[in-house]
Write a protein that holds these residues in place. Sequence first.
Motif, mmCIF file in Angstrom:
data_model
loop_
_atom_site.group_PDB
_atom_site.id
_atom_site.type_symbol
_atom_site.label_atom_id
_atom_site.label_comp_id
_atom_site.label_asym_id
_atom_site.label_seq_id
_atom_site.Cartn_x
_atom_site.Cartn_y
_atom_site.Cartn_z
ATOM 1 N N GLU A 9 0.845 4.218 -2.856
ATOM 2 C CA GLU A 9 0.511 5.585 -2.485
ATOM 3 C C GLU A 9 1.670 6.535 -2.754
ATOM 4 O OE1 GLU A 9 -0.879 5.517 1.520
ATOM 5 O OE2 GLU A 9 -2.868 4.743 0.970
ATOM 6 N N VAL A 34 0.839 -1.195 0.000
ATOM 7 C CA VAL A 34 0.000 0.000 0.000
ATOM 8 C C VAL A 34 0.876 1.248 0.000
ATOM 9 C CG1 VAL A 34 -1.683 1.334 1.328
ATOM 10 C CG2 VAL A 34 -1.927 -1.151 1.147
ATOM 11 N N ARG A 76 -5.270 2.766 -4.799
ATOM 12 C CA ARG A 76 -4.292 3.229 -3.807
ATOM 13 C C ARG A 76 -3.445 4.376 -4.372
ATOM 14 N NH1 ARG A 76 -2.387 -2.896 -2.381
ATOM 15 N NH2 ARG A 76 -4.164 -3.454 -1.029
ATOM 16 N N GLU A 118 -7.608 -2.439 -7.038
ATOM 17 C CA GLU A 118 -7.316 -1.827 -5.741
ATOM 18 C C GLU A 118 -5.945 -1.145 -5.728
ATOM 19 O OE1 GLU A 118 -6.744 -6.348 -5.045
ATOM 20 O OE2 GLU A 118 -7.947 -5.014 -6.301
ATOM 21 N N SER A 119 -5.014 -1.644 -6.545
ATOM 22 C CA SER A 119 -3.693 -1.016 -6.612
ATOM 23 C C SER A 119 -3.794 0.370 -7.241
ATOM 24 C CB SER A 119 -2.729 -1.896 -7.419
ATOM 25 O OG SER A 119 -2.505 -3.135 -6.763
#
Length: 350
Positions: free
Chosen positions: A122, A118, A242, A238-239
């Motif tokens: 980010e 994560v 992020r 989801e990547s």
Amino acid sequence: MARSSLTLAALATAAVAGLDVVSTTPVTSGQGGRFDSALLTIRGGDQLIVRVPTAREAEIEQSGDLVALRALTGGSRKRLPFEAPEFLGQAPIGETRGIVYRYIPGYPASLESLDVSVDLAESFGRAIAAVHSLPTSVITDAGLPVFSATESARTARTVKDRAAATGRVPTELLTRWSLALEDSALWQFQPTVIHGSLGPESFLIAGERVTGILDWSNLKVGDPASDLYWLSSVSREESATRVFAGYNAGRLGPVDRQLRKRARLYAELEIAKWLVHGSDLRDPAIVEDAVGMLVGLASTAQADLLNPLSTDTGRVMAIDEVEEMLKSTPRPEPVAARDHANAARISDDD
């Protein structure tokens, strides 16, 4: 034939006065053979990179890179949470020239890098946000290109029109793109400083953070979404989410709520550009490759009707149309009436 690392080291000493190279190592940086590069260690332990373009296209790119890097003043660089290449010197070799830069620690990223953690995903977002948060005077003072929101939309429309002219784009996609391009809400954004050529290979990473960004030759003011379109290729949604989360956290200025939709549009238009490129070259292999991707994209878009590119939610219905729709829509029996009917049936059974 590729130039040896020793030749490149000698070139670097000519480019930077007083340079004392103690070791040299060839560098393979995923540039597809467009540059001959070497990592140099100089006395004192510092490391440098020397690069020589091997083709005219790479030479033009390197020249643009130098102009952009000069625009990134010391004050601008302090605003960035990563390093940008620092030009140290140049020297002629054959019909081109070699450029020496300060080495940035890290290794080239890939799409799969976003799945590592994560924090790393980010970090990509924060790095991009930092570029977009630079003052636009960085660009205007250097005389680099500036594109308004209207001009960005016009450029995208030209790509769509040229692709449509080939007659090979599925009708569903042309409709989808046209709706997005005519949706004024989608194009109400504030242009920012953008890198202009971002892709996963532009990033250098180490551990769980971005350490550097390379290839600045297309630095300009434009649509920030054009620096994020490549996230549409990430295998895990989801990547990408992020990265956008990191971006939104690090971005200065108002939130661009349509950013992700425009990024998706740009990603789809990249395939349209590939089709146009193949058509211009009259290369059937490229054309068929692009058509195959467009057909697949059309199928995906049809299956994903809940995520249109346009912000338009559909035609507003008149009151009489709403009333007619309600008349033809079956209504559930009121709870009280249903309970009363059930009680009567039970009583009859008894």
